[in-house]
Design a protein around this motif. Structure first.
Motif, PDB file in Angstrom:
ATOM      1  N   LEU A  78     -10.946 -47.767  19.820  1.00 56.30           N
ATOM      2  CA  LEU A  78     -10.548 -48.734  18.793  1.00 56.30           C
ATOM      3  C   LEU A  78     -11.544 -48.572  17.657  1.00 56.30           C
ATOM      4  N   LEU A  79     -11.070 -48.047  16.552  1.00 56.66           N
ATOM      5  CA  LEU A  79     -11.931 -47.786  15.400  1.00 56.66           C
ATOM      6  C   LEU A  79     -11.858 -48.976  14.453  1.00 56.66           C
ATOM      7  N   SER A  80     -13.006 -49.521  14.114  1.00 49.72           N
ATOM      8  CA  SER A  80     -13.056 -50.651  13.181  1.00 49.72           C
ATOM      9  C   SER A  80     -12.531 -50.220  11.808  1.00 49.72           C
ATOM     10  N   GLY A  81     -11.695 -51.066  11.208  1.00 50.90           N
ATOM     11  CA  GLY A  81     -11.144 -50.748   9.903  1.00 50.90           C
ATOM     12  C   GLY A  81     -12.132 -50.930   8.770  1.00 50.90           C
ATOM     13  N   ASN A  82     -13.241 -51.534   9.110  1.00 53.57           N
ATOM     14  CA  ASN A  82     -14.238 -51.951   8.132  1.00 53.57           C
ATOM     15  C   ASN A  82     -14.725 -50.844   7.193  1.00 53.57           C
ATOM     16  N   HIS A  83     -14.957 -49.665   7.747  1.00 55.54           N
ATOM     17  CA  HIS A  83     -15.587 -48.612   6.949  1.00 55.54           C
ATOM     18  C   HIS A  83     -14.635 -47.494   6.574  1.00 55.54           C
ATOM     19  N   ASN A 139      -7.730 -51.811  11.598  1.00 54.61           N
ATOM     20  CA  ASN A 139      -8.384 -51.361  12.819  1.00 54.61           C
ATOM     21  C   ASN A 139      -7.372 -50.456  13.499  1.00 54.61           C
ATOM     22  N   LEU A 147     -14.457 -42.068   6.832  1.00 60.67           N
ATOM     23  CA  LEU A 147     -15.172 -43.323   6.652  1.00 60.67           C
ATOM     24  C   LEU A 147     -16.263 -43.149   5.616  1.00 60.67           C
ATOM     25  N   SER A 148     -16.726 -44.277   5.085  1.00 60.90           N
ATOM     26  CA  SER A 148     -17.864 -44.213   4.179  1.00 60.90           C
ATOM     27  C   SER A 148     -19.066 -43.718   4.976  1.00 60.90           C
ATOM     28  N   GLY A 149     -19.915 -42.949   4.338  1.00 62.23           N
ATOM     29  CA  GLY A 149     -21.105 -42.445   5.012  1.00 62.23           C
ATOM     30  C   GLY A 149     -20.853 -41.184   5.808  1.00 62.23           C
ATOM     31  N   PHE A 194      -2.126 -49.727  14.800  1.00 59.22           N
ATOM     32  CA  PHE A 194      -3.160 -50.361  13.965  1.00 59.22           C
ATOM     33  C   PHE A 194      -2.748 -51.795  13.687  1.00 59.22           C
ATOM     34  N   ASP A 195      -3.668 -52.588  13.150  1.00 57.36           N
ATOM     35  CA  ASP A 195      -3.342 -53.972  12.811  1.00 57.36           C
ATOM     36  C   ASP A 195      -3.505 -54.215  11.317  1.00 57.36           C
ATOM     37  N   ASP A 196      -3.414 -55.476  10.918  1.00 61.03           N
ATOM     38  CA  ASP A 196      -3.439 -55.809   9.494  1.00 61.03           C
ATOM     39  C   ASP A 196      -4.759 -55.467   8.810  1.00 61.03           C
TER      40      ASP A 196
END
Lengths: 87, 91, 83
Positions: free
Chosen positions: B69-74, B47, B29-31, B42-44
């Motif tokens: 459940l890991l957020s796909g955001n980062h 995530n 992930l970023s950071g 996973f989903d579209d």
């Protein structure tokens, strides 16, 4: 697919016209009476007290407070919203 | 003709991740945060659900989690079969 | 209704299935900024907005605060874990 009976934003409905505590980005917190909100978590509070946390030159935690009769909070800075009757 | 060609040579990025379901995967992930776990799905938005997870935090600490459940955001990068930061230790 | 083709081969996505599994159970919600919220997952939506009950806030493993009902805006969420 999730239960249609409850969704997170329903909590705002319950908290309308109640005192709420809002934690914001940038080490800020506001308590006030919840007047309005929308799906972005934009929020309008009345009788609001904003507390801003910072550290001084000696790394000691300091806080300053600002009072506002009415305040609009843009949703993107919201981290958390709760009722203020916490420990 | 050209469509046939592309269907032969192309594999979509998410198809590759789909092939990883059930296998270990290394998620960056970023950071400077990293996760290693077994990919459940996973989903579209990418995530992801991971099982038997090790979380590697910025400060170097490791945390074990059963299922997340890991957020796909980062998410920045996915390494199929990766065994985490230790597998690529640099001297 | 329509036969939509998703990236995953299953009909209902793994994230949705997991969320159904853990709703009304004890969970840990970790924010990108490092705070952890341990409590009972009340509800969640497609933005990963979350409400929790009986929630404890931990920073660097230290208990900071407790909440009865709390709403967390989804963009801050890093992951949601079962306990």
């Amino acid at each position: 697919m999730s239960d249609s009976k409850s969704e997170p934003l329903d909590l705002f409905k319950v908290l309308l016209d109640e005192k709420v505590h809002v934690k914001l980005r940038g080490a800020r917190e506001i308590t006030g009476r919840l007047h309005a909100y929308d799906s972005h978590c934009n929020i309008v509070l009345s009788d609001a007290v904003e507390t801003i946390y910072d550290t001084d030159a000696n790394d000691q935690l300091i806080s300053t407070q600002k009072k506002s009769e009415v305040i609009f909070v843009r949703g993107d800075s919201v981290i958390l919203v709760s009722s203020p009757n916490d420990v | 003709m050209s469509t046939e060609q592309s269907s032969l040579s192309q594999i979509l990025p998410l198809e590759l991740i789909d092939k990883c379901i059930g296998s270990r995967i290394w998620v960056l992930l970023s950071g400077d945060k990293e996760f290693v776990g077994t990919l459940i799905g996973f989903d579209d938005f990418v995530n992801m659900v991971l099982e038997d997870v090790t979380e590697y935090d910025v400060d170097g600490s490791e945390t074990q989690r059963k299922k997340i459940l890991l957020s796909g955001n980062h998410i920045t990068m996915l390494v199929p079969g990766g065994e985490g930061p230790k597998s690529v230790a640099v001297n | 209704m329509s036969t939509e083709t998703t990236t995953t081969s299953t009909e209902i996505s793994a994230p949705s299935r997991f969320l159904n599994e853990i709703t009304a159970t004890s969970v840990i919600v970790k924010l990108y900024s490092g705070e952890e919220y341990h409590g009972i997952l009340e509800s969640i939506d497609g933005y990963m907005n979350v409400t929790m009950e009986d929630t404890k806030e931990y920073v660097h493993g230290k208990l900071i605060k407790t909440y009865n009902d709390v709403f967390i805006r989804g963009n801050n969420v890093l992951y949601i874990s079962n306990v």
